[in-house]
Design a protein around this motif. Structure first.
Motif, PDB file in Angstrom:
ATOM      1  N   LEU A  19       0.820  -1.192   0.000  1.00  0.00           N
ATOM      2  CA  LEU A  19       0.000   0.000   0.000  1.00  0.00           C
ATOM      3  C   LEU A  19       0.861   1.252   0.000  1.00  0.00           C
ATOM      4  O   LEU A  19       1.885   1.315   0.636  1.00  0.00           O
ATOM      5  N   ALA A  20       0.432   2.250  -0.746  1.00  0.00           N
ATOM      6  CA  ALA A  20       1.090   3.557  -0.719  1.00  0.00           C
ATOM      7  C   ALA A  20       0.236   4.454   0.149  1.00  0.00           C
ATOM      8  O   ALA A  20      -0.837   4.880  -0.241  1.00  0.00           O
ATOM      9  N   GLY A  21       0.717   4.780   1.353  1.00  0.00           N
ATOM     10  CA  GLY A  21      -0.084   5.577   2.270  1.00  0.00           C
ATOM     11  C   GLY A  21      -1.348   4.863   2.673  1.00  0.00           C
ATOM     12  O   GLY A  21      -2.404   5.473   2.786  1.00  0.00           O
ATOM     13  N   GLU A  22      -1.263   3.538   2.859  1.00  0.00           N
ATOM     14  CA  GLU A  22      -2.408   2.715   3.280  1.00  0.00           C
ATOM     15  C   GLU A  22      -3.508   2.698   2.233  1.00  0.00           C
ATOM     16  O   GLU A  22      -4.657   2.413   2.544  1.00  0.00           O
ATOM     17  N   GLN A  23      -3.192   3.001   0.976  1.00  0.00           N
ATOM     18  CA  GLN A  23      -4.181   2.980  -0.089  1.00  0.00           C
ATOM     19  C   GLN A  23      -4.000   1.716  -0.917  1.00  0.00           C
ATOM     20  O   GLN A  23      -2.902   1.433  -1.394  1.00  0.00           O
ATOM     21  N   PRO A  24      -5.058   0.913  -1.105  1.00  0.00           N
ATOM     22  CA  PRO A  24      -4.935  -0.306  -1.893  1.00  0.00           C
ATOM     23  C   PRO A  24      -4.452  -0.008  -3.315  1.00  0.00           C
ATOM     24  O   PRO A  24      -4.658   1.088  -3.845  1.00  0.00           O
ATOM     25  N   TRP A  25      -3.859  -1.045  -3.923  1.00  0.00           N
ATOM     26  CA  TRP A  25      -3.218  -0.853  -5.224  1.00  0.00           C
ATOM     27  C   TRP A  25      -4.187  -0.340  -6.284  1.00  0.00           C
ATOM     28  O   TRP A  25      -3.872   0.622  -7.003  1.00  0.00           O
ATOM     29  N   ALA A  26      -5.349  -0.968  -6.415  1.00  0.00           N
ATOM     30  CA  ALA A  26      -6.278  -0.571  -7.478  1.00  0.00           C
ATOM     31  C   ALA A  26      -6.735   0.872  -7.295  1.00  0.00           C
ATOM     32  O   ALA A  26      -6.791   1.648  -8.261  1.00  0.00           O
ATOM     33  N   SER A  27      -7.055   1.255  -6.058  1.00  0.00           N
ATOM     34  CA  SER A  27      -7.463   2.639  -5.796  1.00  0.00           C
ATOM     35  C   SER A  27      -6.319   3.598  -6.088  1.00  0.00           C
ATOM     36  O   SER A  27      -6.526   4.673  -6.677  1.00  0.00           O
ATOM     37  N   TRP A  28      -5.114   3.200  -5.674  1.00  0.00           N
ATOM     38  CA  TRP A  28      -3.943   4.046  -5.929  1.00  0.00           C
ATOM     39  C   TRP A  28      -3.737   4.238  -7.427  1.00  0.00           C
ATOM     40  O   TRP A  28      -3.495   5.367  -7.895  1.00  0.00           O
ATOM     41  N   LEU A  29      -3.849   3.159  -8.190  1.00  0.00           N
ATOM     42  CA  LEU A  29      -3.590   3.242  -9.629  1.00  0.00           C
ATOM     43  C   LEU A  29      -4.612   4.134 -10.329  1.00  0.00           C
ATOM     44  O   LEU A  29      -4.245   5.004 -11.133  1.00  0.00           O
ATOM     45  N   MET A  30      -5.896   3.949 -10.032  1.00  0.00           N
ATOM     46  CA  MET A  30      -6.918   4.752 -10.701  1.00  0.00           C
ATOM     47  C   MET A  30      -6.812   6.228 -10.309  1.00  0.00           C
ATOM     48  O   MET A  30      -6.953   7.112 -11.166  1.00  0.00           O
ATOM     49  N   SER A  31      -6.533   6.496  -9.042  1.00  0.00           N
ATOM     50  CA  SER A  31      -6.397   7.899  -8.614  1.00  0.00           C
ATOM     51  C   SER A  31      -5.138   8.523  -9.198  1.00  0.00           C
ATOM     52  O   SER A  31      -5.122   9.712  -9.543  1.00  0.00           O
ATOM     53  N   THR A  32      -4.059   7.729  -9.331  1.00  0.00           N
ATOM     54  CA  THR A  32      -2.825   8.235  -9.939  1.00  0.00           C
ATOM     55  C   THR A  32      -3.055   8.632 -11.386  1.00  0.00           C
ATOM     56  O   THR A  32      -2.600   9.693 -11.838  1.00  0.00           O
ATOM     57  N   VAL A  33      -3.763   7.789 -12.112  1.00  0.00           N
ATOM     58  CA  VAL A  33      -4.069   8.100 -13.508  1.00  0.00           C
ATOM     59  C   VAL A  33      -4.958   9.333 -13.603  1.00  0.00           C
ATOM     60  O   VAL A  33      -4.730  10.225 -14.434  1.00  0.00           O
ATOM     61  N   GLU A  34      -5.958   9.400 -12.741  1.00  0.00           N
ATOM     62  CA  GLU A  34      -6.886  10.531 -12.786  1.00  0.00           C
ATOM     63  C   GLU A  34      -6.186  11.856 -12.505  1.00  0.00           C
ATOM     64  O   GLU A  34      -6.511  12.885 -13.112  1.00  0.00           O
ATOM     65  N   ARG A  35      -5.210  11.831 -11.590  1.00  0.00           N
ATOM     66  CA  ARG A  35      -4.524  13.067 -11.205  1.00  0.00           C
ATOM     67  C   ARG A  35      -3.318  13.384 -12.081  1.00  0.00           C
ATOM     68  O   ARG A  35      -2.694  14.422 -11.910  1.00  0.00           O
ATOM     69  N   HIS A  36      -2.991  12.502 -13.009  1.00  0.00           N
ATOM     70  CA  HIS A  36      -1.795  12.713 -13.827  1.00  0.00           C
ATOM     71  C   HIS A  36      -1.935  13.998 -14.664  1.00  0.00           C
ATOM     72  O   HIS A  36      -3.008  14.289 -15.188  1.00  0.00           O
ATOM     73  N   PRO A  37      -0.859  14.774 -14.792  1.00  0.00           N
ATOM     74  CA  PRO A  37      -0.953  16.042 -15.547  1.00  0.00           C
ATOM     75  C   PRO A  37      -1.467  15.872 -16.968  1.00  0.00           C
ATOM     76  O   PRO A  37      -2.229  16.723 -17.456  1.00  0.00           O
ATOM     77  N   ILE A  38      -1.080  14.803 -17.638  1.00  0.00           N
ATOM     78  CA  ILE A  38      -1.543  14.621 -19.008  1.00  0.00           C
ATOM     79  C   ILE A  38      -3.045  14.415 -19.046  1.00  0.00           C
ATOM     80  O   ILE A  38      -3.730  14.874 -19.975  1.00  0.00           O
ATOM     81  N   MET A  39      -3.606  13.745 -18.015  1.00  0.00           N
ATOM     82  CA  MET A  39      -5.055  13.560 -17.969  1.00  0.00           C
ATOM     83  C   MET A  39      -5.752  14.874 -17.668  1.00  0.00           C
ATOM     84  O   MET A  39      -6.838  15.150 -18.203  1.00  0.00           O
ATOM     85  N   GLN A  40      -5.147  15.697 -16.822  1.00  0.00           N
ATOM     86  CA  GLN A  40      -5.718  17.019 -16.562  1.00  0.00           C
ATOM     87  C   GLN A  40      -5.733  17.843 -17.851  1.00  0.00           C
ATOM     88  O   GLN A  40      -6.690  18.574 -18.130  1.00  0.00           O
ATOM     89  N   ALA A  41      -4.663  17.727 -18.645  1.00  0.00           N
ATOM     90  CA  ALA A  41      -4.617  18.455 -19.913  1.00  0.00           C
ATOM     91  C   ALA A  41      -5.737  17.985 -20.842  1.00  0.00           C
ATOM     92  O   ALA A  41      -6.402  18.806 -21.499  1.00  0.00           O
ATOM     93  N   TYR A  42      -5.955  16.671 -20.889  1.00  0.00           N
ATOM     94  CA  TYR A  42      -7.040  16.148 -21.728  1.00  0.00           C
ATOM     95  C   TYR A  42      -8.401  16.641 -21.249  1.00  0.00           C
ATOM     96  O   TYR A  42      -9.294  16.918 -22.056  1.00  0.00           O
ATOM     97  N   GLN A  43      -8.570  16.754 -19.943  1.00  0.00           N
ATOM     98  CA  GLN A  43      -9.841  17.253 -19.412  1.00  0.00           C
ATOM     99  C   GLN A  43     -10.085  18.693 -19.848  1.00  0.00           C
ATOM    100  O   GLN A  43     -11.204  19.063 -20.226  1.00  0.00           O
ATOM    101  N   TYR A  44      -9.040  19.518 -19.793  1.00  0.00           N
ATOM    102  CA  TYR A  44      -9.182  20.903 -20.242  1.00  0.00           C
ATOM    103  C   TYR A  44      -9.504  20.964 -21.735  1.00  0.00           C
ATOM    104  O   TYR A  44     -10.335  21.772 -22.180  1.00  0.00           O
ATOM    105  N   GLU A  45      -8.841  20.117 -22.511  1.00  0.00           N
ATOM    106  CA  GLU A  45      -9.107  20.094 -23.945  1.00  0.00           C
ATOM    107  C   GLU A  45     -10.529  19.621 -24.236  1.00  0.00           C
ATOM    108  O   GLU A  45     -11.172  20.114 -25.177  1.00  0.00           O
ATOM    109  N   THR A  46     -11.028  18.697 -23.435  1.00  0.00           N
ATOM    110  CA  THR A  46     -12.408  18.239 -23.601  1.00  0.00           C
ATOM    111  C   THR A  46     -13.386  19.363 -23.296  1.00  0.00           C
ATOM    112  O   THR A  46     -14.375  19.561 -24.018  1.00  0.00           O
ATOM    113  N   SER A  47     -13.120  20.100 -22.214  1.00  0.00           N
ATOM    114  CA  SER A  47     -13.978  21.253 -21.887  1.00  0.00           C
ATOM    115  C   SER A  47     -13.945  22.280 -23.005  1.00  0.00           C
ATOM    116  O   SER A  47     -14.978  22.855 -23.378  1.00  0.00           O
TER     117      SER A  47
END
Length: 406
Positions: A19-47
């Motif tokens: 666990l990273a900070g007591e966060q299970p792997w699957a939750s950590w992975l999905m949240s990491t992807v969601e918070r990744h800068p490239i994903m934030q850029a895609y969200q802005y481009e979608t808006s």
């Protein structure tokens, strides 16, 4: 320190998520992807694409205010009115369709980027974990070779071997140290790649073994159209076709209509003005033909992408079945005996039952078997990730583990 390596042990290392900070792997992975800068850029481009689509639904032309005042003798003539180009041919509707399709493309791009980033992080995690195991295996081999060297030195002192065998033992140690350094470099490089993708703590997070236990199914032929690569090509074709229709419509002459009221020579005045461009010098037909050809090109790319995706899915399905079978067979066949067998061989060598050449050959066979096991595991796991990636199943499989982990 003795390290135990076998198929079961290697897989057991992946059975319990770190666990990273007591966060299970699957939750950590999905949240990491969601918070990744490239994903934030895609969200802005979608808006931005959604705003653009909304803008294209608005009227194309704004009216203009027309006024005139003139003095004619003692009379003051004036006129005030409004005029506007008229969307007679439905350009607004055509461009609204283009904007809607472009917004759908950006939304799909977010899904594709999520799928791609998940695959990159998972492959990086696999490389880190198996790279560590490969390095530990190489380090164990160096320790074994150093023990062999000490045995050979003792035998040389007792007059049981000559200096040639001592030189050969030193050569084995040197080769093992080179291999150890190469494995360490590969492991550190894999860690760097993973940290770049997923943050500083990513190297401490281990893939949940349950992730590799899913049984992905080959999608039915009609389902291929819903796969990201094909869906993207289809949207590009639809957008190109809509753009061609829009261009064909926009090339038509735009009428202008105006109304005015005023006074002239003391009399009330009401006027109506209508103007229509005469496109006898340039009807812009070549522009429409160009966009139509681009639409036809997009259609052919869609057919090519559909064919490519169908064959890639079929190929990866067969490859996954084969690599899974071989890895499971290796797990069943390989028992936890490398360390013990090397110790037995060293004892036989010390007793004079084995020559140095025979010892090295048999030990190398054992080591090749262990390295082959790591290679089989890597091939299976990365093929599994590649299959889920091309069938857009990564997010679903990872997300399905969030509740069980918690």
């Amino acid at each position: 320190m003795k390290l135990q390596f076998c198929g079961a042990a290697l897989m057991t290392a992946l059975s319990f998520p770190v666990l990273a900070g007591e966060q299970p792997w699957a939750s950590w992975l999905m949240s990491t992807v969601e918070r990744h800068p490239i994903m934030q850029a895609y969200q802005y481009e979608t808006s931005a694409a959604k705003y653009q689509a909304q803008a294209l639904t608005k009227p194309i032309y704004n009216p203009s205010l027309d006024t005139s005042v003139e003095r004619e003798g003692s009379e003051t003539n004036f006129q005030i009115g409004m005029s506007s180009d008229i969307d007679w041919w439905g350009v607004r509707e055509a461009q609204s369709k283009v904007g809607r399709l472009q917004a759908e493309q950006r939304t799909l791009a977010v899904q594709i980027a999520t799928n791609d980033l998940l695959a990159q992080i998972l492959n990086a995690q696999i490389n880190v974990q198996l790279g560590q195991q490969g390095y530990e295996l190489a380090r164990l081999q160096v320790e074994q070779d150093l023990r062999l060297l000490r045995l050979t030195e003792q035998q040389l002192a007792a007059g049981e071997v000559n200096r040639t065998e001592l030189a050969m033992a030193k050569s084995v140690v040197a080769q093992g140290m080179v291999a150890e350094n190469e494995r360490l470099s590969a492991w550190l490089s894999a860690q760097k790649t993973l940290r770049t993708l997923a943050g500083e703590q990513a190297a401490n997070v281990v893939v949940n073994q349950a992730f590799f236990q899913a049984q992905p199914q080959v999608p039915a032929p009609q389902k291929l159209l819903s796969l990201p690569a094909v869906k993207q090509a289809r949207l590009e074709w639809l957008a190109a076709t809509a753009t061609a229709e829009q261009q064909h419509t926009a090339n038509k002459p735009v009428p202008n209509v105006g109304f005015g009221v005023g006074r002239q020579e003391g009399e009330a005045l009401f006027s109506v003005n209508v103007s229509v461009p005469i496109q006898f010098r340039n009807d812009f037909s070549e522009v429409a033909l160009a966009t139509r050809e681009l639409a036809l090109a997009s259609e052919e790319r869609l057919h090519a992408q559909l064919r490519d995706t169908r064959e890639a899915v079929r190929n990866l399905a067969e490859q996954l079945q084969q690599t899974r079978l071989r890895f499971e067979q290796w797990q069943a066949l390989h028992d936890n005996e490398m360390t013990e067998q090397v110790a037995v061989l060293q004892q036989r060598y010390a007793q004079g039952d084995l020559s140095l050449a025979d010892y090295q050959w048999q030990v190398q066979q054992l080591r090749d078997g262990m390295q082959a096991g790591l290679t089989l595991q890597k091939n299976y796991q990365q093929t599994y990730v590649a299959y889920l990636h091309i069938t857009a199943g990564l997010a679903d499989v990872v997300s399905s583990l969030i509740s069980p982990e918690q």
